[in-house]
Design a protein around this motif. Sequence first.
Motif, PDB file in Angstrom:
ATOM      1  N   LEU A   1       7.281  10.041  -3.661  1.00 53.27           N
ATOM      2  CA  LEU A   1       6.499   9.451  -4.626  1.00 53.27           C
ATOM      3  C   LEU A   1       7.576   8.538  -5.294  1.00 53.27           C
ATOM      4  O   LEU A   1       8.652   9.175  -5.857  1.00 53.27           O
ATOM      5  CB  LEU A   1       5.904   9.964  -5.642  1.00 53.27           C
TER       6      LEU A   1
ATOM      7  N   SER B   1       1.656   5.051  -6.670  1.00 55.16           N
ATOM      8  CA  SER B   1       0.742   6.015  -6.783  1.00 55.16           C
ATOM      9  C   SER B   1       0.162   6.503  -5.534  1.00 55.16           C
ATOM     10  O   SER B   1       0.056   6.016  -4.702  1.00 55.16           O
ATOM     11  CB  SER B   1      -0.489   5.320  -7.364  1.00 55.16           C
TER      12      SER B   1
ATOM     13  N   GLY C   1      -2.549   9.083  -3.649  1.00 58.12           N
ATOM     14  CA  GLY C   1      -3.910   9.551  -3.851  1.00 58.12           C
ATOM     15  C   GLY C   1      -4.011  11.029  -3.076  1.00 58.12           C
ATOM     16  O   GLY C   1      -3.636  10.670  -1.760  1.00 58.12           O
TER      17      GLY C   1
ATOM     18  N   VAL D   1       5.968  10.343 -14.621  1.00 58.72           N
ATOM     19  CA  VAL D   1       5.147  10.765 -13.341  1.00 58.72           C
ATOM     20  C   VAL D   1       3.958  11.429 -14.117  1.00 58.72           C
ATOM     21  O   VAL D   1       4.199  12.095 -14.981  1.00 58.72           O
ATOM     22  CB  VAL D   1       5.618  11.649 -12.649  1.00 58.72           C
TER      23      VAL D   1
ATOM     24  N   GLU E   1      -4.384   1.852 -14.656  1.00 54.02           N
ATOM     25  CA  GLU E   1      -3.523   0.771 -13.781  1.00 54.02           C
ATOM     26  C   GLU E   1      -2.873  -0.041 -14.654  1.00 54.02           C
ATOM     27  O   GLU E   1      -1.704  -0.524 -14.297  1.00 54.02           O
ATOM     28  CB  GLU E   1      -4.607  -0.004 -13.364  1.00 54.02           C
TER      29      GLU E   1
ATOM     30  N   ARG F   1       0.328   1.953 -15.699  1.00 50.91           N
ATOM     31  CA  ARG F   1       1.092   1.972 -14.340  1.00 50.91           C
ATOM     32  C   ARG F   1       2.044   0.741 -14.432  1.00 50.91           C
ATOM     33  O   ARG F   1       3.173   0.838 -14.226  1.00 50.91           O
ATOM     34  CB  ARG F   1       0.252   2.279 -13.262  1.00 50.91           C
TER      35      ARG F   1
ATOM     36  N   ALA G   1       4.810   6.502 -12.433  1.00 53.77           N
ATOM     37  CA  ALA G   1       4.154   6.725 -11.075  1.00 53.77           C
ATOM     38  C   ALA G   1       3.033   7.752 -11.143  1.00 53.77           C
ATOM     39  O   ALA G   1       3.004   8.658 -12.185  1.00 53.77           O
ATOM     40  CB  ALA G   1       5.339   7.560 -10.191  1.00 53.77           C
ATOM     41  N   PHE G   2       2.035   7.848 -10.317  1.00 52.68           N
ATOM     42  CA  PHE G   2       0.924   8.739 -10.555  1.00 52.68           C
ATOM     43  C   PHE G   2       0.749   9.552  -9.203  1.00 52.68           C
ATOM     44  O   PHE G   2       0.680   8.825  -8.029  1.00 52.68           O
ATOM     45  CB  PHE G   2      -0.417   7.897 -10.585  1.00 52.68           C
TER      46      PHE G   2
ATOM     47  N   PHE H   1      -2.573  10.698  -7.880  1.00 53.91           N
ATOM     48  CA  PHE H   1      -3.952  10.766  -8.565  1.00 53.91           C
ATOM     49  C   PHE H   1      -4.915  11.594  -7.539  1.00 53.91           C
ATOM     50  O   PHE H   1      -5.168  11.395  -6.379  1.00 53.91           O
ATOM     51  CB  PHE H   1      -4.396   9.421  -8.258  1.00 53.91           C
TER      52      PHE H   1
ATOM     53  N   PHE I   1      -7.042   2.531  -6.667  1.00 54.81           N
ATOM     54  CA  PHE I   1      -5.874   2.738  -7.579  1.00 54.81           C
ATOM     55  C   PHE I   1      -4.639   2.992  -6.691  1.00 54.81           C
ATOM     56  O   PHE I   1      -3.294   2.743  -7.346  1.00 54.81           O
ATOM     57  CB  PHE I   1      -6.306   3.939  -8.496  1.00 54.81           C
ATOM     58  N   CYS I   2      -4.793   3.730  -5.513  1.00 50.89           N
ATOM     59  CA  CYS I   2      -3.453   4.163  -5.085  1.00 50.89           C
ATOM     60  C   CYS I   2      -3.064   3.315  -3.900  1.00 50.89           C
ATOM     61  O   CYS I   2      -3.671   2.463  -3.123  1.00 50.89           O
ATOM     62  CB  CYS I   2      -3.928   5.353  -4.296  1.00 50.89           C
ATOM     63  N   ASP I   3      -1.695   3.242  -3.957  1.00 48.05           N
ATOM     64  CA  ASP I   3      -0.896   2.519  -2.795  1.00 48.05           C
ATOM     65  C   ASP I   3      -0.926   3.301  -1.399  1.00 48.05           C
ATOM     66  O   ASP I   3      -0.893   2.719  -0.384  1.00 48.05           O
ATOM     67  CB  ASP I   3       0.761   2.138  -3.196  1.00 48.05           C
TER      68      ASP I   3
END
Length: 351
Positions: A52, A57, A59, A189, A212, A215, A221-222, A224, A235-237
């Motif tokens: 990460l 982010s 998921g 995080v 969002e 962030r 950093a998430f 999720f 939401f997630c990369d």
Amino acid sequence: MSKTVQDITPASGETPLLQVRDLKMHFPIKEAAGLGRTKKVVQAVDGVSFDLKPGASLGLVGESGCGKSTTGRMITRLLTPTAGQILFKGTDIARLKEKDLRPFRRELQIVFQDPYSSLNPRQTVSNIISTPLRVHNLVKKGKELDRVQELLERVGLNPEHHNRYPNEFSGGQRQRIGIARALAVEPEVIIADEPVSALDVSIQAQVMNLMEDLRRDLNIAFVFIAHDLGVVRHFCDTVAVMYLGKIVEQGPRDQIYGAPQHPYTQALLSAAPDLGTIRGVPPKERIRLVGDVPSPIDPPSGCRFRTRCWKAEEICATQEPLLEIKPRSVAGHTAACHFAEPKEDLVAVTA
């Protein structure tokens, strides 16, 4: 030679903020003494690895019981891993004692799923949010209320409601209080453990937009955790798909949703809500899995998904597939399947 997930270097060259390596959590099963039984364990998480980067982010998705939440609790050290590494800025925190762990607890915060049970009903919102400030000595005496009101305003709540109790707020407002509590210590995080699953759809969107914004503005950093594929896509990369304690596919969001390679990922996406019929497009193919999820006490040999997989052959029972880059994959897209093949007609349409 194919590359495993451990061999992959981030494309940007940026050093990961958090590195999880071969993380395991096995819970022993208590049995009556003196019966001569073999000791058994629940393999809740069995070898999870991912990176990460700052402000990114990831998921974690999968069926209930696949080990998503357990993974999140290990990262924040609410659980001590059975094995593996949790490298935060290069320091392995998986085995640190409590006194050595305290500075890292500030950097790694968690937002829980249930906003009704995660807040102490006997404390005011001010006390709930200010407790981590006092624990980590982050504000001067007499300045706590100012910081609490600032945090409440940051998450979209009335700063003047700091003296109210959790039962005076709605579910969405309580989750915002939980987010404010996590933000109080200025973490790098946040583990978001299904933070919107208990909320109405309209409220979900508001809370997701808030996270969002946080962030983007605070570079948090998430990780999720969710079972809602639409929320994760928004939401997630990057996305990691878990099944029975292991990651079976991982990669950039557009690749996971646009060209999933693992049969389990394909089945999940085929079952996701589809707006195609509303738009006059024929509905996508639905993959129906047979059988039940195996027990984590005695998982199948080889590939754990093989007992429900329509592609399974003898090699699947004798040889566990590696999480690796497959032919026709882009960099960073890995799958743990002997017969991985992209299936582009399962693109999930979400709104």
